[in-house]
Design a protein around this motif. Sequence first.
Motif, PDB file in Angstrom:
ATOM      1  N   GLU A   1       0.929  -1.667  -8.921  1.00  0.00           N
ATOM      2  CA  GLU A   1       2.393  -2.421  -9.375  1.00  0.00           C
ATOM      3  C   GLU A   1       3.169  -2.263  -8.688  1.00  0.00           C
ATOM      4  OE1 GLU A   1       2.792  -2.852 -12.833  1.00  0.00           O
ATOM      5  OE2 GLU A   1       0.447  -2.782 -12.746  1.00  0.00           O
ATOM      6  N   CYS A   2       3.433  -1.576  -7.062  1.00  0.00           N
ATOM      7  CA  CYS A   2       4.831  -1.294  -6.873  1.00  0.00           C
ATOM      8  C   CYS A   2       5.185  -2.656  -6.536  1.00  0.00           C
ATOM      9  CB  CYS A   2       3.552  -0.559  -4.879  1.00  0.00           C
ATOM     10  SG  CYS A   2       5.300  -0.238  -3.901  1.00  0.00           S
ATOM     11  N   LEU A   3       6.365  -1.934  -6.265  1.00  0.00           N
ATOM     12  CA  LEU A   3       7.794  -3.156  -5.468  1.00  0.00           C
ATOM     13  C   LEU A   3       8.045  -3.073  -4.653  1.00  0.00           C
ATOM     14  CD1 LEU A   3       9.774  -2.210  -9.341  1.00  0.00           C
ATOM     15  CD2 LEU A   3       7.820  -4.214  -8.786  1.00  0.00           C
ATOM     16  N   GLY A   4       7.358  -1.615  -3.541  1.00  0.00           N
ATOM     17  CA  GLY A   4       7.940  -1.914  -2.163  1.00  0.00           C
ATOM     18  C   GLY A   4       9.541  -1.668  -2.734  1.00  0.00           C
ATOM     19  N   CYS A   5      10.478  -1.042  -3.643  1.00  0.00           N
ATOM     20  CA  CYS A   5      11.461  -0.552  -3.335  1.00  0.00           C
ATOM     21  C   CYS A   5      11.834   0.516  -2.119  1.00  0.00           C
ATOM     22  CB  CYS A   5      11.947   0.219  -4.583  1.00  0.00           C
ATOM     23  SG  CYS A   5      11.509   0.837  -5.321  1.00  0.00           S
ATOM     24  N   GLU A   6      10.736   1.400  -1.570  1.00  0.00           N
ATOM     25  CA  GLU A   6      11.516   2.553  -0.995  1.00  0.00           C
ATOM     26  C   GLU A   6      12.123   3.804  -1.715  1.00  0.00           C
ATOM     27  OE1 GLU A   6      11.416   1.303   2.667  1.00  0.00           O
ATOM     28  OE2 GLU A   6       9.806   0.432   3.333  1.00  0.00           O
ATOM     29  N   SER A   7      12.368   3.795  -2.863  1.00  0.00           N
ATOM     30  CA  SER A   7      12.557   4.395  -3.088  1.00  0.00           C
ATOM     31  C   SER A   7      12.427   5.960  -3.070  1.00  0.00           C
ATOM     32  CB  SER A   7      13.044   4.013  -5.402  1.00  0.00           C
ATOM     33  OG  SER A   7      14.375   3.199  -5.009  1.00  0.00           O
ATOM     34  N   CYS A   8      10.701   5.923  -3.125  1.00  0.00           N
ATOM     35  CA  CYS A   8       9.963   7.202  -3.482  1.00  0.00           C
ATOM     36  C   CYS A   8      10.129   7.581  -1.673  1.00  0.00           C
ATOM     37  CB  CYS A   8       8.246   6.849  -3.122  1.00  0.00           C
ATOM     38  SG  CYS A   8       8.104   5.768  -2.827  1.00  0.00           S
ATOM     39  N   VAL A   9      10.382   6.708  -0.673  1.00  0.00           N
ATOM     40  CA  VAL A   9      10.036   7.581   0.458  1.00  0.00           C
ATOM     41  C   VAL A   9      11.570   7.888   1.252  1.00  0.00           C
ATOM     42  CG1 VAL A   9      10.157   6.325   3.158  1.00  0.00           C
ATOM     43  CG2 VAL A   9       8.780   5.289   1.297  1.00  0.00           C
TER      44      VAL A   9
ATOM     45  N   ASN B   1       0.914  -1.105   0.249  1.00  0.00           N
ATOM     46  CA  ASN B   1       0.302   0.399   0.257  1.00  0.00           C
ATOM     47  C   ASN B   1       0.982   1.446  -0.062  1.00  0.00           C
ATOM     48  OD1 ASN B   1      -2.286   1.701  -0.011  1.00  0.00           O
ATOM     49  ND2 ASN B   1      -2.761   0.749   2.483  1.00  0.00           N
ATOM     50  N   VAL B   2       0.050   2.094  -0.913  1.00  0.00           N
ATOM     51  CA  VAL B   2       1.526   3.525  -0.685  1.00  0.00           C
ATOM     52  C   VAL B   2       0.240   4.510  -0.833  1.00  0.00           C
ATOM     53  CG1 VAL B   2       2.581   5.258  -2.720  1.00  0.00           C
ATOM     54  CG2 VAL B   2       2.403   2.210  -2.451  1.00  0.00           C
ATOM     55  N   LEU B   3       0.568   5.620   0.379  1.00  0.00           N
ATOM     56  CA  LEU B   3       0.190   6.182   0.869  1.00  0.00           C
ATOM     57  C   LEU B   3       1.041   7.724   1.076  1.00  0.00           C
ATOM     58  CD1 LEU B   3      -0.664   4.112   4.818  1.00  0.00           C
ATOM     59  CD2 LEU B   3      -1.868   5.459   2.983  1.00  0.00           C
TER      60      LEU B   3
ATOM     61  N   ASN C   1       4.587   6.579   2.477  1.00  0.00           N
ATOM     62  CA  ASN C   1       4.864   5.501   3.559  1.00  0.00           C
ATOM     63  C   ASN C   1       4.179   4.471   2.145  1.00  0.00           C
ATOM     64  OD1 ASN C   1       5.552   6.146   6.306  1.00  0.00           O
ATOM     65  ND2 ASN C   1       3.916   7.683   6.433  1.00  0.00           N
ATOM     66  N   ILE C   2       5.187   3.256   3.196  1.00  0.00           N
ATOM     67  CA  ILE C   2       5.052   2.103   2.495  1.00  0.00           C
ATOM     68  C   ILE C   2       4.662   0.721   2.833  1.00  0.00           C
ATOM     69  CG2 ILE C   2       5.525  -0.114   0.418  1.00  0.00           C
ATOM     70  CD1 ILE C   2       5.695   3.070  -0.743  1.00  0.00           C
ATOM     71  N   GLN C   3       3.470   0.210   2.789  1.00  0.00           N
ATOM     72  CA  GLN C   3       3.110  -0.441   3.637  1.00  0.00           C
ATOM     73  C   GLN C   3       2.931  -1.748   3.332  1.00  0.00           C
ATOM     74  OE1 GLN C   3      -0.111   0.904   5.686  1.00  0.00           O
ATOM     75  NE2 GLN C   3       0.984   1.971   7.508  1.00  0.00           N
TER      76      GLN C   3
ATOM     77  N   CYS D   1      10.114   6.354  -9.583  1.00  0.00           N
ATOM     78  CA  CYS D   1       9.029   5.361  -8.847  1.00  0.00           C
ATOM     79  C   CYS D   1       9.763   4.880 -10.679  1.00  0.00           C
ATOM     80  CB  CYS D   1       7.624   5.788  -9.342  1.00  0.00           C
ATOM     81  SG  CYS D   1       7.151   4.037  -8.347  1.00  0.00           S
ATOM     82  N   PRO D   2       9.810   3.864 -10.256  1.00  0.00           N
ATOM     83  CA  PRO D   2      10.200   2.533 -11.658  1.00  0.00           C
ATOM     84  C   PRO D   2       8.969   2.238 -12.360  1.00  0.00           C
ATOM     85  CG  PRO D   2      11.019   2.054  -9.557  1.00  0.00           C
ATOM     86  CD  PRO D   2      10.698   2.850  -9.283  1.00  0.00           C
ATOM     87  N   VAL D   3       7.836   2.258 -11.743  1.00  0.00           N
ATOM     88  CA  VAL D   3       6.615   1.683 -11.814  1.00  0.00           C
ATOM     89  C   VAL D   3       5.759   2.932 -11.674  1.00  0.00           C
ATOM     90  CG1 VAL D   3       7.100  -0.775 -11.885  1.00  0.00           C
ATOM     91  CG2 VAL D   3       5.898   0.522  -9.983  1.00  0.00           C
ATOM     92  N   GLU D   4       6.037   4.310 -12.605  1.00  0.00           N
ATOM     93  CA  GLU D   4       4.948   4.656 -12.951  1.00  0.00           C
ATOM     94  C   GLU D   4       3.869   4.856 -11.625  1.00  0.00           C
ATOM     95  OE1 GLU D   4       4.954   5.811 -16.882  1.00  0.00           O
ATOM     96  OE2 GLU D   4       6.133   5.996 -16.971  1.00  0.00           O
ATOM     97  N   VAL D   5       3.964   4.586 -10.151  1.00  0.00           N
ATOM     98  CA  VAL D   5       2.514   5.068  -9.422  1.00  0.00           C
ATOM     99  C   VAL D   5       2.018   6.170  -8.741  1.00  0.00           C
ATOM    100  CG1 VAL D   5       2.507   4.186  -6.905  1.00  0.00           C
ATOM    101  CG2 VAL D   5       3.552   2.341  -8.215  1.00  0.00           C
ATOM    102  N   PHE D   6       3.572   6.961  -9.041  1.00  0.00           N
ATOM    103  CA  PHE D   6       2.220   8.133  -8.476  1.00  0.00           C
ATOM    104  C   PHE D   6       1.775   9.677  -9.762  1.00  0.00           C
ATOM    105  CE2 PHE D   6       5.692   7.017  -5.142  1.00  0.00           C
ATOM    106  CZ  PHE D   6       4.581   6.833  -4.126  1.00  0.00           C
ATOM    107  N   GLU D   7       0.657  10.082  -9.638  1.00  0.00           N
ATOM    108  CA  GLU D   7       0.803  11.469 -10.547  1.00  0.00           C
ATOM    109  C   GLU D   7       1.052  12.845 -10.503  1.00  0.00           C
ATOM    110  OE1 GLU D   7      -1.956   9.787 -13.613  1.00  0.00           O
ATOM    111  OE2 GLU D   7      -2.784  11.570 -12.803  1.00  0.00           O
TER     112      GLU D   7
END
Length: 62
Positions: free
Chosen positions: A41-49, A4-6, A58-60, A22-28
């Motif tokens: 599509e989130c990979l949980g890589c935490e690059s955005c965090v 989950n991406v918050l 936050n990634i959960q 983000c490598p998979v374009e989760v955000f806009e």
Amino acid sequence: MPWNVLVNEELCIGCGECVDVCPVEVFELQDDKAVPVNVDECLGCESCVEVCEQDAVNIQEI
Ligand code: SF4
Ligand code: SF4
């Protein structure tokens, strides 16, 4: 693995760093806020965090 991406809208300043990293374009960006539009599509890589200087992301694991 599902994630989950918050984004905390009160902290987000719309810099777009998470959108770019983000490598998979989760955000806009919508109205100068980052919105997770592609969470599946989130990979949980935490690059955005790591890139968010506002600590707004936050990634959960779910
Ligand atoms: S990096 Fe952080 S402050 Fe910048 S747009 Fe993304 S959530 Fe908002
Ligand atoms: S954890 Fe990685 S894949 Fe998931 S939204 Fe953040 S940058 Fe994108």
